[in-house]
Scaffold this active site. Structure first.
Site, PDB file in Angstrom:
ATOM      1  N   ASP A  12       0.870  -1.179   0.000  1.00 47.27           N
ATOM      2  CA  ASP A  12       0.000   0.000   0.000  1.00 47.27           C
ATOM      3  C   ASP A  12       0.905   1.227   0.000  1.00 47.27           C
ATOM      4  O   ASP A  12       2.118   1.122   0.235  1.00 47.27           O
ATOM      5  CB  ASP A  12      -0.904   0.002   1.251  1.00 47.27           C
ATOM      6  CG  ASP A  12      -1.808   1.232   1.310  1.00 47.27           C
ATOM      7  OD1 ASP A  12      -2.297   1.677   0.248  1.00 47.27           O
ATOM      8  OD2 ASP A  12      -2.016   1.780   2.413  1.00 47.27           O
ATOM      9  N   SER A  13       0.298   2.382  -0.213  1.00 44.00           N
ATOM     10  CA  SER A  13       1.083   3.619  -0.170  1.00 44.00           C
ATOM     11  C   SER A  13       1.573   3.916   1.245  1.00 44.00           C
ATOM     12  O   SER A  13       2.376   4.825   1.428  1.00 44.00           O
ATOM     13  CB  SER A  13       0.218   4.778  -0.655  1.00 44.00           C
ATOM     14  OG  SER A  13      -0.866   4.952   0.237  1.00 44.00           O
ATOM     15  N   CYS A  75      -4.596  -1.457  -1.740  1.00 44.99           N
ATOM     16  CA  CYS A  75      -4.733  -0.031  -1.996  1.00 44.99           C
ATOM     17  C   CYS A  75      -5.679   0.147  -3.183  1.00 44.99           C
ATOM     18  O   CYS A  75      -5.442  -0.420  -4.257  1.00 44.99           O
ATOM     19  CB  CYS A  75      -3.352   0.538  -2.328  1.00 44.99           C
ATOM     20  SG  CYS A  75      -3.373   2.259  -2.875  1.00 44.99           S
ATOM     21  N   GLU A 154      -1.665   8.231   8.451  1.00 44.07           N
ATOM     22  CA  GLU A 154      -0.202   8.117   8.402  1.00 44.07           C
ATOM     23  C   GLU A 154       0.426   8.691   9.675  1.00 44.07           C
ATOM     24  O   GLU A 154       1.475   8.237  10.119  1.00 44.07           O
ATOM     25  CB  GLU A 154       0.353   8.829   7.160  1.00 44.07           C
ATOM     26  CG  GLU A 154       0.109   8.083   5.862  1.00 44.07           C
ATOM     27  CD  GLU A 154       0.781   6.712   5.793  1.00 44.07           C
ATOM     28  OE1 GLU A 154       1.993   6.626   6.009  1.00 44.07           O
ATOM     29  OE2 GLU A 154       0.065   5.723   5.542  1.00 44.07           O
ATOM     30  N   CYS A 186     -10.963   3.629   0.401  1.00 43.03           N
ATOM     31  CA  CYS A 186      -9.509   3.800   0.484  1.00 43.03           C
ATOM     32  C   CYS A 186      -9.096   3.025   1.728  1.00 43.03           C
ATOM     33  O   CYS A 186      -9.769   3.116   2.774  1.00 43.03           O
ATOM     34  CB  CYS A 186      -9.170   5.280   0.643  1.00 43.03           C
ATOM     35  SG  CYS A 186      -7.461   5.597   1.120  1.00 43.03           S
ATOM     36  N   HIS A 188      -6.909   3.371   3.834  1.00 47.96           N
ATOM     37  CA  HIS A 188      -6.568   4.135   5.036  1.00 47.96           C
ATOM     38  C   HIS A 188      -7.812   4.382   5.914  1.00 47.96           C
ATOM     39  O   HIS A 188      -7.692   4.567   7.125  1.00 47.96           O
ATOM     40  CB  HIS A 188      -5.944   5.488   4.662  1.00 47.96           C
ATOM     41  CG  HIS A 188      -4.492   5.390   4.311  1.00 47.96           C
ATOM     42  ND1 HIS A 188      -4.044   4.832   3.138  1.00 47.96           N
ATOM     43  CD2 HIS A 188      -3.375   5.769   4.992  1.00 47.96           C
ATOM     44  CE1 HIS A 188      -2.718   4.876   3.100  1.00 47.96           C
ATOM     45  NE2 HIS A 188      -2.290   5.437   4.220  1.00 47.96           N
TER      46      HIS A 188
HETATM   47  N1  DGL Z   1      -4.611   3.582   0.748  1.00 48.46           N
HETATM   48  C1  DGL Z   1      -4.770   4.034  -0.594  1.00 48.46           C
HETATM   49  C2  DGL Z   1      -6.090   3.593  -1.200  1.00 48.46           C
HETATM   50  O1  DGL Z   1      -6.648   2.601  -0.789  1.00 48.46           O
HETATM   51  C3  DGL Z   1      -4.519   5.467  -0.951  1.00 48.46           C
HETATM   52  C4  DGL Z   1      -4.000   6.469  -0.042  1.00 48.46           C
HETATM   53  C5  DGL Z   1      -3.084   7.446  -0.757  1.00 48.46           C
HETATM   54  O2  DGL Z   1      -3.561   8.453  -1.318  1.00 48.46           O
HETATM   55  O3  DGL Z   1      -1.910   7.152  -0.785  1.00 48.46           O
HETATM   56  O4  DGL Z   1      -6.561   4.188  -2.116  1.00 48.46           O
END
Ligand code: DGL
Length: 241
Positions: A12-13, A75, A154, A186, A188
């Protein structure tokens, strides 16, 4: 080529995909895992798709080098940008992707209004738009970009008055518009689920796809006879760029 006895790789990011990892570990306690949090390049949300493809290829190569037998793209944004390329490049490797759960939200909505929280990259992707066109024709979908939620997670700031203010500013307009389903599109965002549910206060159901993704990962492992035996001693590796 994916190794049969290897771990399941995730990327993931950043820390978002840990909600998928946790759901998977709970469901498949015998599986070893390797997780890459690409915090150095976070956020992915507004990056051009070709840049995300390059990053996703790099993570995949790294995970395969470690002998991973399956890759979970934990992600939504990376799935939207890169999953087709990854599958074409490594046809023998099973990839699990994730997209906003628009279908169950649309099918279960009573008000006919659903909210989706995701990144601009996810909303611009083929998967989201095809699913929406197919299953959400008869409902109003309110697409909301909530990049500031990514920053909160984060920073591990998932509770408290300041975080609540930020989250409330995105959720209240959805509730006022009549949304009775709010999709966390998302990875996150499930980290903020308790806060989002507190703000919703029963006015909308919050849809978190983490368990469904974990179940899909187990189904694919089982279909390919890749499940680790019950005697396996699992190991878990966390890599943060
Ligand atoms: N966790 C990522 C997602 O599911 C994106 C978050 C980011 O913008 O890096 O889309």
């Amino acid at each position: 080529m994916a190794a049969k006895g290897g771990a399941v790789g995730f990327f993931d990011s950043g820390l978002g995909g840990l909600c998928i990892l946790d759901a998977f570990k709970e469901l498949c306690p015998h599986e070893s895992t390797v997780y890459i949090a690409d915090s150095k390049n976070c956020p992915y949300g507004n990056k051009p798709a070709d840049e995300i493809v390059r990053l996703a290829e790099r993570h995949t190569r790294r995970l395969l080098k470690r002998g991973c037998k399956m890759i979970v793209v934990a992600c939504n944004t990376a799935t939207a940008a890169a999953i087709d390329t990854l599958r074409a490049e490594w046809p023998d490797v099973p990839f699990i992707g994730i997209e906003p759960a628009v279908k169950p939200a649309a099918l279960r909505s009573k008000t006919g209004v659903v909210g989706v929280l995701a990144t601009a990259g996810t909303f611009g992707g083929r998967l989201y738009n095809e699913t929406k066109a197919k299953f959400a024709r008869d409902v109003t979908v309110i697409a909301t970009v909530a990049d500031e939620f990514v920053e909160l997670v984060e920073r591990k700031e998932i509770s408290g008055a300041a975080a609540e203010r930020v989250v409330r500013a995105r959720i209240e307009p959805l509730l006022k518009a009549g949304c009775d389903k709010i999709v966390l599109g998302c990875t996150h965002f499930p980290h903020l689920k308790p806060l989002i549910e507190k703000i919703c206060d029963g006015r909308a159901e919050v849809i978190d796809p983490s368990d469904a993704v974990a179940r899909q990962a187990r189904r694919v492992l089982s279909a390919r006879s890749l499940l680790a035996p019950a005697s396996a001693k699992p190991s878990h590796v966390f890599i943060r760029t």
